[in-house]
Design a protein around this motif. Structure first.
Motif, PDB file in Angstrom:
ATOM      1  N   GLN A  25       0.830  -1.195   0.000  1.00  0.00           N
ATOM      2  CA  GLN A  25       0.000   0.000   0.000  1.00  0.00           C
ATOM      3  C   GLN A  25       0.870   1.254   0.000  1.00  0.00           C
ATOM      4  OE1 GLN A  25      -1.988  -1.666   3.274  1.00  0.00           O
ATOM      5  NE2 GLN A  25      -0.841  -0.567   4.793  1.00  0.00           N
ATOM      6  N   ASP A  26       0.245   2.413   0.041  1.00  0.00           N
ATOM      7  CA  ASP A  26       0.949   3.688   0.036  1.00  0.00           C
ATOM      8  C   ASP A  26       1.924   3.778   1.204  1.00  0.00           C
ATOM      9  OD1 ASP A  26       1.146   6.492  -1.024  1.00  0.00           O
ATOM     10  OD2 ASP A  26       0.536   6.913   1.053  1.00  0.00           O
ATOM     11  N   LEU A  27       3.082   4.385   0.965  1.00  0.00           N
ATOM     12  CA  LEU A  27       4.121   4.471   1.990  1.00  0.00           C
ATOM     13  C   LEU A  27       3.673   5.210   3.245  1.00  0.00           C
ATOM     14  CD1 LEU A  27       7.261   5.162  -0.206  1.00  0.00           C
ATOM     15  CD2 LEU A  27       6.818   3.146   1.207  1.00  0.00           C
ATOM     16  N   ARG A  28       2.747   6.142   3.105  1.00  0.00           N
ATOM     17  CA  ARG A  28       2.294   6.920   4.264  1.00  0.00           C
ATOM     18  C   ARG A  28       1.163   6.263   5.029  1.00  0.00           C
ATOM     19  NH1 ARG A  28       1.787  11.748   0.614  1.00  0.00           N
ATOM     20  NH2 ARG A  28       3.905  11.919  -0.107  1.00  0.00           N
ATOM     21  N   SER A  29       0.662   5.153   4.506  1.00  0.00           N
ATOM     22  CA  SER A  29      -0.450   4.485   5.176  1.00  0.00           C
ATOM     23  C   SER A  29       0.061   3.596   6.308  1.00  0.00           C
ATOM     24  CB  SER A  29      -1.245   3.659   4.167  1.00  0.00           C
ATOM     25  OG  SER A  29      -0.437   2.638   3.642  1.00  0.00           O
ATOM     26  N   ASN A  30      -0.851   3.209   7.173  1.00  0.00           N
ATOM     27  CA  ASN A  30      -0.498   2.311   8.269  1.00  0.00           C
ATOM     28  C   ASN A  30      -0.367   0.888   7.751  1.00  0.00           C
ATOM     29  OD1 ASN A  30      -0.400   4.258  10.275  1.00  0.00           O
ATOM     30  ND2 ASN A  30      -2.548   4.045  10.771  1.00  0.00           N
ATOM     31  N   PHE A  31       0.545   0.163   8.338  1.00  0.00           N
ATOM     32  CA  PHE A  31       0.839  -1.212   7.947  1.00  0.00           C
ATOM     33  C   PHE A  31       0.983  -2.016   9.230  1.00  0.00           C
ATOM     34  CE2 PHE A  31       3.822  -4.578   6.682  1.00  0.00           C
ATOM     35  CZ  PHE A  31       3.190  -5.055   5.543  1.00  0.00           C
ATOM     36  N   SER A  32       0.522  -3.247   9.226  1.00  0.00           N
ATOM     37  CA  SER A  32       0.600  -4.088  10.423  1.00  0.00           C
ATOM     38  C   SER A  32       1.487  -5.293  10.178  1.00  0.00           C
ATOM     39  CB  SER A  32      -0.789  -4.571  10.837  1.00  0.00           C
ATOM     40  OG  SER A  32      -1.584  -3.490  11.237  1.00  0.00           O
ATOM     41  N   CYS A  33       2.291  -5.624  11.158  1.00  0.00           N
ATOM     42  CA  CYS A  33       3.160  -6.797  11.098  1.00  0.00           C
ATOM     43  C   CYS A  33       2.277  -8.048  11.071  1.00  0.00           C
ATOM     44  CB  CYS A  33       4.073  -6.826  12.318  1.00  0.00           C
ATOM     45  SG  CYS A  33       5.060  -8.336  12.469  1.00  0.00           S
ATOM     46  N   ARG A  40       2.357   0.566  12.278  1.00  0.00           N
ATOM     47  CA  ARG A  40       3.146   1.787  12.085  1.00  0.00           C
ATOM     48  C   ARG A  40       3.059   2.173  10.618  1.00  0.00           C
ATOM     49  NH1 ARG A  40       8.567   1.548  15.658  1.00  0.00           N
ATOM     50  NH2 ARG A  40       7.629   0.734  17.533  1.00  0.00           N
ATOM     51  N   ARG A  41       3.685   3.276  10.269  1.00  0.00           N
ATOM     52  CA  ARG A  41       3.761   3.671   8.865  1.00  0.00           C
ATOM     53  C   ARG A  41       4.567   2.623   8.108  1.00  0.00           C
ATOM     54  NH1 ARG A  41       0.243   7.760   7.736  1.00  0.00           N
ATOM     55  NH2 ARG A  41       0.284   9.230   9.432  1.00  0.00           N
ATOM     56  N   LEU A  42       4.185   2.362   6.874  1.00  0.00           N
ATOM     57  CA  LEU A  42       4.883   1.367   6.064  1.00  0.00           C
ATOM     58  C   LEU A  42       6.369   1.694   5.942  1.00  0.00           C
ATOM     59  CD1 LEU A  42       4.887  -1.121   4.252  1.00  0.00           C
ATOM     60  CD2 LEU A  42       4.123   0.339   2.367  1.00  0.00           C
ATOM     61  N   THR A  43       6.716   2.963   5.877  1.00  0.00           N
ATOM     62  CA  THR A  43       8.125   3.348   5.747  1.00  0.00           C
ATOM     63  C   THR A  43       8.970   2.839   6.908  1.00  0.00           C
ATOM     64  OG1 THR A  43       7.655   5.478   6.795  1.00  0.00           O
ATOM     65  CG2 THR A  43       7.663   5.416   4.384  1.00  0.00           C
ATOM     66  N   GLU A  44       8.386   2.674   8.071  1.00  0.00           N
ATOM     67  CA  GLU A  44       9.135   2.200   9.234  1.00  0.00           C
ATOM     68  C   GLU A  44       9.465   0.714   9.155  1.00  0.00           C
ATOM     69  OE1 GLU A  44       7.876   3.611  13.105  1.00  0.00           O
ATOM     70  OE2 GLU A  44       6.660   5.140  12.110  1.00  0.00           O
ATOM     71  N   PHE A  45       8.821  -0.004   8.241  1.00  0.00           N
ATOM     72  CA  PHE A  45       9.080  -1.431   8.068  1.00  0.00           C
ATOM     73  C   PHE A  45      10.155  -1.705   7.018  1.00  0.00           C
ATOM     74  CE2 PHE A  45       4.993  -1.570  10.155  1.00  0.00           C
ATOM     75  CZ  PHE A  45       5.050  -2.728  10.917  1.00  0.00           C
ATOM     76  N   MET A  46      10.565  -0.688   6.269  1.00  0.00           N
ATOM     77  CA  MET A  46      11.588  -0.879   5.243  1.00  0.00           C
ATOM     78  C   MET A  46      12.933  -1.181   5.906  1.00  0.00           C
ATOM     79  SD  MET A  46      10.132  -0.513   2.351  1.00  0.00           S
ATOM     80  CE  MET A  46       8.381  -0.677   2.625  1.00  0.00           C
ATOM     81  N   ARG A  47      13.577  -2.224   5.429  1.00  0.00           N
ATOM     82  CA  ARG A  47      14.837  -2.635   6.047  1.00  0.00           C
ATOM     83  C   ARG A  47      15.970  -1.686   5.689  1.00  0.00           C
ATOM     84  NH1 ARG A  47      17.923  -8.345   5.855  1.00  0.00           N
ATOM     85  NH2 ARG A  47      19.312  -7.845   7.563  1.00  0.00           N
ATOM     86  N   VAL A  55      10.149   0.755  -3.448  1.00  0.00           N
ATOM     87  CA  VAL A  55       8.698   0.910  -3.271  1.00  0.00           C
ATOM     88  C   VAL A  55       8.229   2.217  -3.901  1.00  0.00           C
ATOM     89  CG1 VAL A  55       6.840   1.176  -1.583  1.00  0.00           C
ATOM     90  CG2 VAL A  55       8.605  -0.538  -1.216  1.00  0.00           C
ATOM     91  N   LYS A  56       9.011   3.273  -3.752  1.00  0.00           N
ATOM     92  CA  LYS A  56       8.650   4.564  -4.336  1.00  0.00           C
ATOM     93  C   LYS A  56       8.525   4.468  -5.856  1.00  0.00           C
ATOM     94  CE  LYS A  56      10.554   7.616  -0.821  1.00  0.00           C
ATOM     95  NZ  LYS A  56      11.602   8.615  -0.524  1.00  0.00           N
TER      96      LYS A  56
END
Length: 59
Positions: A25-33, A40-47, A55-56
């Motif tokens: 989904q969009d990088l600014r959207s919430n994402f769940s483990c 958290r925001r999807l960006t926080e899951f990027m390694r 992704v961008k």
């Protein structure tokens, strides 16, 4: 066609996995483990920064 993937890591539980950047989904959207369900925001899951750039390109 070569399949692309990005590496993700949960900042809460440390679970690592790979996903297709076109399926995310969009990088600014919430994402769940998928393991601990931390949200958290999807960006926080990027390694890495490279994963974030990949992704961008698909959005």
């Amino acid at each position: 066609m070569v399949d692309a993937f990005v590496r993700l890591v949960c900042p809460e539980c440390g679970k690592e996995w790979q996903d297709n950047p076109a399926d995310l989904q969009d990088l600014r959207s919430n994402f769940s483990c998928p393991t601990c369900h931390a949200t958290r925001r999807l960006t926080e899951f990027m390694r890495t920064e490279r994963d974030l750039e990949a992704v961008k390109q698909f959005q």
